[in-house]
Design an enzyme around this catalytic site. Structure first.
Site, PDB file in Angstrom:
ATOM      1  N   HIS A  12      -8.563  28.822  70.271  1.00  0.00           N
ATOM      2  CA  HIS A  12      -8.117  27.892  69.230  1.00  0.00           C
ATOM      3  C   HIS A  12      -8.564  26.463  69.534  1.00  0.00           C
ATOM      4  O   HIS A  12      -8.324  25.967  70.641  1.00  0.00           O
ATOM      5  CB  HIS A  12      -6.584  27.961  69.170  1.00  0.00           C
ATOM      6  CG  HIS A  12      -5.951  27.201  68.062  1.00  0.00           C
ATOM      7  ND1 HIS A  12      -4.840  26.426  68.244  1.00  0.00           N
ATOM      8  CD2 HIS A  12      -6.264  27.110  66.742  1.00  0.00           C
ATOM      9  CE1 HIS A  12      -4.473  25.898  67.087  1.00  0.00           C
ATOM     10  NE2 HIS A  12      -5.317  26.290  66.165  1.00  0.00           N
ATOM     11  N   HIS A  54      -8.778  17.889  63.687  1.00  0.00           N
ATOM     12  CA  HIS A  54      -7.691  18.630  63.055  1.00  0.00           C
ATOM     13  C   HIS A  54      -6.936  17.790  62.027  1.00  0.00           C
ATOM     14  O   HIS A  54      -6.730  18.204  60.891  1.00  0.00           O
ATOM     15  CB  HIS A  54      -6.724  19.145  64.122  1.00  0.00           C
ATOM     16  CG  HIS A  54      -5.560  19.884  63.544  1.00  0.00           C
ATOM     17  ND1 HIS A  54      -4.415  19.255  63.122  1.00  0.00           N
ATOM     18  CD2 HIS A  54      -5.376  21.200  63.291  1.00  0.00           C
ATOM     19  CE1 HIS A  54      -3.572  20.158  62.633  1.00  0.00           C
ATOM     20  NE2 HIS A  54      -4.127  21.343  62.728  1.00  0.00           N
TER      21      HIS A  54
HETATM   22  O1  G3P Z   1      -7.402  28.618  61.990  1.00  0.00           O
HETATM   23  C1  G3P Z   1      -6.125  28.917  62.356  1.00  0.00           C
HETATM   24  C2  G3P Z   1      -5.335  27.739  62.861  1.00  0.00           C
HETATM   25  O2  G3P Z   1      -6.183  26.816  63.469  1.00  0.00           O
HETATM   26  C3  G3P Z   1      -4.571  27.109  61.747  1.00  0.00           C
HETATM   27  O3  G3P Z   1      -3.709  26.114  62.152  1.00  0.00           O
HETATM   28  O4  G3P Z   1      -3.121  23.742  62.199  1.00  0.00           O
HETATM   29  O5  G3P Z   1      -4.089  24.798  64.211  1.00  0.00           O
HETATM   30  O6  G3P Z   1      -5.501  24.335  62.233  1.00  0.00           O
HETATM   31  P1  G3P Z   1      -4.142  24.692  62.707  1.00  0.00           P
HETATM   32 MG    MG Z   2      -7.407  25.252  62.802  1.00  0.00          MG
END
Ligand code: G3P
Ligand code: MG
Length: 252
Positions: A12, A54
């Site tokens: 992630h 983000h």
């Molecule tokens: O792509 C999945 C995840 O990254 C979604 O949540 O807020 O971490 O971008 P966020």
């Molecule tokens: Mg994301």
């Protein structure tokens, strides 16, 4: 279901929380733990350059503040996106999508590009990010990035400019009409908050020829539950605790 080229485990924002999110340094840390697939968030600068960030605004992860998408890329490229995390990463820049594409292609890593538009710029962001991704990955079909978004209109934009690139609908909850939206945008996958994924939902998705992925799984008990359901992909911050290859994915 169509062939699925993406590894099960996806790091992630590059490497979760071990390095500054959405930087090349984070990808390198994720790779050092054996990860071969990465998720990152991409939006547009004021002059239309896709880059990794983000938040809508700059203050959490850089010394600047205000809407990131209101600044030209030349300005954004000079910002320190690492010092907020730790001294070791001071000076780490915000990467363009082009820079990340080169890194992933060179290493044969898979990429999930989450289209994270500045509010109000959803469709255009989908269009431009997909167009740029198609250009960057041209000739590398086997490594084509998966484009995902919480915003259906961003997926519609992506489909308009690069219909050949695979798309996934992101869902924090199962809002009314989500299934039709995924199908209308010819998505190949749905990526949900792991809390809403269960056997019935996986059966519905697989029955429609769609893959089922989840975010953001950081606890072993959650990973075990989803692996037992034959989940197709797990996005995690815990790159130091979940081994991406072999077995159940847990590091000793
Ligand atoms: O792509 C999945 C995840 O990254 C979604 O949540 O807020 O971490 O971008 P966020
Ligand atoms: Mg994301």
């Amino acid at each position: 279901m169509k062939d699925w080229p993406y590894p099960l485990w996806i790091a992630h924002r590059g490497a979760g929380k071990l390095a500054p999110e959405n930087t090349l340094a984070a990808f390198r840390v994720g790779a050092s733990f054996g990860y071969r697939a990465f998720e990152c968030d991409v939006k547009l600068s004021a002059d239309g350059v896709p880059f990794l960030l983000h938040d809508d605004t700059l203050e959490r992860t850089t010394p600047a503040s205000g809407t990131a998408g209101a600044r030209p890329w030349a300005e954004l490229a000079r910002l320190d996106a690492g010092a907020w995390h730790s001294r070791a990463y001071a000076g780490e820049p915000l990467p363009s999508l082009g820079r990340i594409a080169r890194y992933c292609l060179h290493n044969a890593f898979a990429l999930n590009i989450e289209i994270k538009p500045t509010p109000g710029d959803e469709e255009n962001t989908g269009r431009v990010v997909a167009q740029e991704a198609a250009r960057l990955w041209a000739g590398h079909r086997a490594l084509a990035p998966l484009l995902s978004s919480f915003r259906p209109i961003a997926l519609t934009g992506a489909r308009q400019s690069a219909p050949q690139l695979p798309r996934a609908l992101l869902l924090d909850n199962l809002w009314s009409g989500w299934f039709e939206v995924a199908q209308d945008n010819a998505c190949v996958a749905v990526i949900t908050n792991h809390r809403v994924m269960d056997a019935a939902l996986i059966a519905q998705l697989h029955g429609a020829g769609l893959r089922a992925l989840v975010y953001t799984v950081n606890e072993a008990v959650d990973a075990q539950r989803l692996l037992a359901l034959h989940i197709d992909g797990i996005i995690t911050d815990a790159v130091d605790r979940f081994a991406p290859a072999g077995g159940l994915g847990f590091m000793a």
